[in-house]
Design an enzyme around this catalytic site. Structure first.
Site, PDB file in Angstrom:
ATOM      1  N   TYR A 281       1.163  76.118  -6.690  1.00 14.41           N
ATOM      2  CA  TYR A 281       2.814  76.895  -6.140  1.00 14.41           C
ATOM      3  C   TYR A 281       2.092  78.179  -4.804  1.00 14.41           C
ATOM      4  O   TYR A 281       2.524  78.345  -3.599  1.00 14.41           O
ATOM      5  CB  TYR A 281       3.504  77.082  -6.957  1.00 14.41           C
ATOM      6  CG  TYR A 281       4.629  77.680  -5.892  1.00 14.41           C
ATOM      7  CD1 TYR A 281       5.799  76.904  -4.919  1.00 14.41           C
ATOM      8  CD2 TYR A 281       5.217  78.878  -6.802  1.00 14.41           C
ATOM      9  CE1 TYR A 281       6.395  76.789  -4.948  1.00 14.41           C
ATOM     10  CE2 TYR A 281       6.249  79.653  -5.970  1.00 14.41           C
ATOM     11  CZ  TYR A 281       6.872  78.646  -4.898  1.00 14.41           C
ATOM     12  OH  TYR A 281       8.301  79.521  -3.968  1.00 14.41           O
TER      13      TYR A 281
ATOM     14  N   GLU B  17      16.724  78.359  -5.618  1.00 10.10           N
ATOM     15  CA  GLU B  17      16.665  79.157  -5.774  1.00 10.10           C
ATOM     16  C   GLU B  17      17.998  79.839  -7.188  1.00 10.10           C
ATOM     17  O   GLU B  17      18.108  80.680  -7.189  1.00 10.10           O
ATOM     18  CB  GLU B  17      16.297  80.541  -4.899  1.00 10.10           C
ATOM     19  CG  GLU B  17      14.827  80.720  -3.923  1.00 10.10           C
ATOM     20  CD  GLU B  17      14.182  81.798  -4.685  1.00 10.10           C
ATOM     21  OE1 GLU B  17      14.967  82.562  -5.685  1.00 10.10           O
ATOM     22  OE2 GLU B  17      13.285  81.602  -4.557  1.00 10.10           O
TER      23      GLU B  17
ATOM     24  N   TRP C  74      10.948  81.262 -12.662  1.00 11.48           N
ATOM     25  CA  TRP C  74      10.397  79.855 -11.410  1.00 11.48           C
ATOM     26  C   TRP C  74       9.289  78.369 -11.975  1.00 11.48           C
ATOM     27  O   TRP C  74       9.648  77.737 -12.080  1.00 11.48           O
ATOM     28  CB  TRP C  74      10.077  80.866 -10.839  1.00 11.48           C
ATOM     29  CG  TRP C  74       9.678  79.879  -9.471  1.00 11.48           C
ATOM     30  CD1 TRP C  74       8.315  79.882  -8.761  1.00 11.48           C
ATOM     31  CD2 TRP C  74      10.066  79.681  -8.594  1.00 11.48           C
ATOM     32  NE1 TRP C  74       8.239  79.452  -7.935  1.00 11.48           N
ATOM     33  CE2 TRP C  74       9.858  79.025  -7.182  1.00 11.48           C
ATOM     34  CE3 TRP C  74      11.964  79.525  -8.243  1.00 11.48           C
ATOM     35  CZ2 TRP C  74      10.226  78.391  -6.486  1.00 11.48           C
ATOM     36  CZ3 TRP C  74      12.430  78.679  -7.666  1.00 11.48           C
ATOM     37  CH2 TRP C  74      11.481  78.662  -6.385  1.00 11.48           C
TER      38      TRP C  74
END
Ligand SMILES: [Zn+2]
Length: 198
Positions: A20, A42, A50
């Protein structure tokens, strides 16, 4: 094989996280589908790590019609009830309801600006924003401006910290560490006119 130097926060023991960081985080997004998918994640990330969201991304995409903003804007109570039963996603009624009302605002922005990307990039004049001292930050002048404008439009989970994190991921702000290999890769095609510092 030579070890690539990455940003300090990357968990090197996680191939998912490394991929990522290497392939997505901070790479400028110019298409609305990718931009909206990131914006949705988000929102759901608030208060969580995350990596948790990254692991659930495919399940989120499946649950939310491939992040189809027009469909999400029309979700009704039955769909909310189904989502609340879906163990693959973050089952928060507040976040799901926010995602639906935010989708309506994204549709309005697409209508007004031609695209969600046009709207967001207009805040930097289309340029990539670097921090004045190349240090990563929690908020920035551009995240303050976008956050204020989005909140005025009724967007939820749009505080400046959340928006700054989103802008970093979307590549509108480049806050890879100076020592990270992606910083140089992203800057190598930049000219004096394609970025600004603020
Ligand atoms: Zn990096």
């Amino acid at each position: 094989m030579e070890q690539k130097k990455r940003c300090f926060w990357v968990r090197e023991d996680s191939p998912l996280y490394c991929a990522y960081h290497d392939e997505e985080w901070g790479t400028p997004i110019r298409d609305d589908q990718s931009m909206y998918a990131l914006f949705m994640l988000e929102l759901f990330q608030a208060g969580l790590s995350w990596i948790t969201l990254l692991k659930k991304r495919d399940a989120f995409s499946a649950a939310f019609d491939g992040f189809d903003v027009e469909k999400i804007a029309r979700y009704d109570e039955n769909k909310i009830a189904a989502l609340l039963q879906d163990a693959g996603i973050i089952r928060s009624r507040g976040k799901i309801e926010a995602a639906i009302s935010n989708a309506k605002i994204v549709l309005a922005l697409q209508e007004e600006y031609g695209s969600f990307c046009n709207y967001l990039w207009s805040f930097s004049g289309g340029k990539i924003v670097l921090s004045p001292d190349d240090q990563p930050r929690a908020t920035s002048p551009i995240s303050d401006r976008i956050s204020a404008d989005l909140k005025k439009r009724g967007m939820r989970y749009a505080g400046s910290v959340t928006i700054h994190s989103f802008l970093q991921a979307a590549g509108i702000v480049n806050e890879h560490d100076l020592s990270c290999f992606r910083y140089d890769e992203l800057m190598k095609d930049c000219t004096e006119d394609s970025f600004l510092r603020e």
